[in-house]
Design a protein around this motif. Sequence first.
Motif, PDB file in Angstrom:
ATOM      1  N   MET A   1      -5.905   2.269  -5.486  1.00 49.90           N
ATOM      2  CA  MET A   1      -5.278   1.083  -4.515  1.00 49.90           C
ATOM      3  C   MET A   1      -4.203   0.634  -5.197  1.00 49.90           C
ATOM      4  O   MET A   1      -4.384   0.194  -6.565  1.00 49.90           O
TER       5      MET A   1
ATOM      6  N   THR B   1      -0.062   1.462   5.771  1.00 54.06           N
ATOM      7  CA  THR B   1      -0.845   1.341   4.495  1.00 54.06           C
ATOM      8  C   THR B   1      -1.020   0.249   3.959  1.00 54.06           C
ATOM      9  O   THR B   1      -1.636  -0.006   2.967  1.00 54.06           O
TER      10      THR B   1
ATOM     11  N   ARG C   1      -2.477  -2.332   5.074  1.00 54.53           N
ATOM     12  CA  ARG C   1      -3.601  -2.870   5.376  1.00 54.53           C
ATOM     13  C   ARG C   1      -4.839  -2.261   4.738  1.00 54.53           C
ATOM     14  O   ARG C   1      -5.926  -2.861   4.618  1.00 54.53           O
ATOM     15  N   ILE C   2      -4.721  -1.394   3.582  1.00 49.96           N
ATOM     16  CA  ILE C   2      -5.531  -0.708   2.776  1.00 49.96           C
ATOM     17  C   ILE C   2      -5.363  -1.015   1.254  1.00 49.96           C
ATOM     18  O   ILE C   2      -5.969  -0.747   0.498  1.00 49.96           O
TER      19      ILE C   2
ATOM     20  N   LEU D   1      -9.775  -8.101   1.451  1.00 50.16           N
ATOM     21  CA  LEU D   1      -8.719  -7.026   0.697  1.00 50.16           C
ATOM     22  C   LEU D   1      -9.211  -7.228  -0.848  1.00 50.16           C
ATOM     23  O   LEU D   1      -8.066  -7.119  -1.522  1.00 50.16           O
TER      24      LEU D   1
ATOM     25  N   VAL E   1     -11.503   0.319   2.758  1.00 46.24           N
ATOM     26  CA  VAL E   1     -10.648  -0.042   3.804  1.00 46.24           C
ATOM     27  C   VAL E   1      -9.882   1.106   4.411  1.00 46.24           C
ATOM     28  O   VAL E   1      -9.299   1.780   3.543  1.00 46.24           O
ATOM     29  N   HIS E   2     -10.332   1.331   5.982  1.00 44.32           N
ATOM     30  CA  HIS E   2      -9.545   2.309   6.369  1.00 44.32           C
ATOM     31  C   HIS E   2      -8.322   2.085   7.094  1.00 44.32           C
ATOM     32  O   HIS E   2      -7.931   0.924   7.747  1.00 44.32           O
ATOM     33  N   PRO E   3      -7.421   2.846   6.945  1.00 41.41           N
ATOM     34  CA  PRO E   3      -6.102   2.481   7.569  1.00 41.41           C
ATOM     35  C   PRO E   3      -5.923   2.095   9.167  1.00 41.41           C
ATOM     36  O   PRO E   3      -5.117   1.402   9.734  1.00 41.41           O
TER      37      PRO E   3
ATOM     38  N   GLU F   1      -9.771  -0.540   9.245  1.00 41.44           N
ATOM     39  CA  GLU F   1      -9.807  -1.600   8.370  1.00 41.44           C
ATOM     40  C   GLU F   1     -11.350  -1.743   7.754  1.00 41.44           C
ATOM     41  O   GLU F   1     -11.622  -0.535   7.437  1.00 41.44           O
ATOM     42  N   ARG F   2     -11.890  -2.681   8.139  1.00 41.56           N
ATOM     43  CA  ARG F   2     -13.407  -2.984   7.512  1.00 41.56           C
ATOM     44  C   ARG F   2     -14.566  -2.407   8.388  1.00 41.56           C
ATOM     45  O   ARG F   2     -15.680  -1.966   7.916  1.00 41.56           O
TER      46      ARG F   2
END
Length: 435
Positions: free
Chosen positions: A1, A15, A17-18, A289, A298-300, A303-304
Amino acid sequence: MTELTDHDIDGSFSTARINVRSDDILLTSDSYREFIYDHDDPAIAKFRGLDYEAFADEKKRPSFVQDLLASWQALYDEPFVGITTDGTLVPGLYPLPKRTEPNDERMVTAAYHFLATLDAPQRAAVNHAIDAPEWRAWSNPEFVIHRVGVRLEELSRDAADAALSLVAASLSPAGYERVREAMSLNGYLGELTDLTPLMNERSYWFSLFGTPSTTEPWGWQLFGHHVAVNCIVVGGRQVIAPVFLGAEPALSDGAHPPLFADREAQAIRLGESFTDAQRAKAVVYRSVLDPAMPEGRVHPADERHVAGAFRDNRVVPYEGICVREFDDAQRRLLREIVDDFLLLLPDHQRALTMQLVGAHLGDTWVSWYGATDGSQPFYLRIQSPVIIAEMDHHAGVWLSNRLPARFHVHTTLRLPNGNDYGRAYLAQWRAQRNE
């Protein structure tokens, strides 16, 4: 990341958000209005004038989205098992009495009234077998992935109203109000962005499963942007799960009631009640994050949250703190939060489900990401053998905030170990009739 950069964004599936951050993400007093795109900003203006079909084609064009859709299709194609903690179903969690009660007659009446408003092609499109795979085709993006049933905005006003009357007959009054408010907020977002052909109060798909009956299992499904509700009745027991409810904005400065303010306040009261020792266990990551998160946590799109669309068979290990370590006041507060997640169920059905939740309270886990005092965006998951309930603050999709904020919220509800879509009840109902 990698660290967040100002240019690192890819439309709805950012991207940004991850990308983890070493610094704290602090909530501010900024209104969501500070993040409304200018009317002619290319981020939203490029979609103006498209209908929902053309918009879906445009949104699916990038290779990143194609890869995402392929991964979701692979999950959809899997045989249904149910969410588990380790890949193995725990049996016997959802007993269905052999002397079953009749299904709610009001629902049956409302269903046949709805069917009477449709023409023959519409009735053919809306009807599915009770165990049809289309149950699992729901999704929450504003662009179409699977076309299942009929679309409310394409029906006559009488037919769309009749579909919503069936939803009202199936839910508690407060639960129906919450669903309708989420749909209304979707329309409000369409107004804010001047994209009402794509996001409005009726841009939702609706289906029936099985034959409406007081004696036979049947149900319905409503899904679209930020709303997905699956409802089935089996032998007088009602399951409303999976449920996905969200909103952007969830807080609307008086234009609409805040959708999750009470639940968020309850969660923060629980978080603030933790002792230092409890907090050390409950807080899995210090921020939403956190660089300590493993790759892919964390998925695009999600998210969580772990229990969203196409996650019917996900393995979700327990994490955080076990409720056995809570005091009585904390357990009462936890039950209040769960009760709010179950708000869509009518009172009697909610009481039965809360009894089931209570029976497994000692094997219930609470995990928290972020500060517990409301100063940061947070993620909350309540998980037991019979429930998964999540609340997650998200970054902007149609608003320009690139970091999670309180005014974009996703919530999910699941019945793990095989009772999403009432599957565990349905299997028992069939077995009882074959004895």
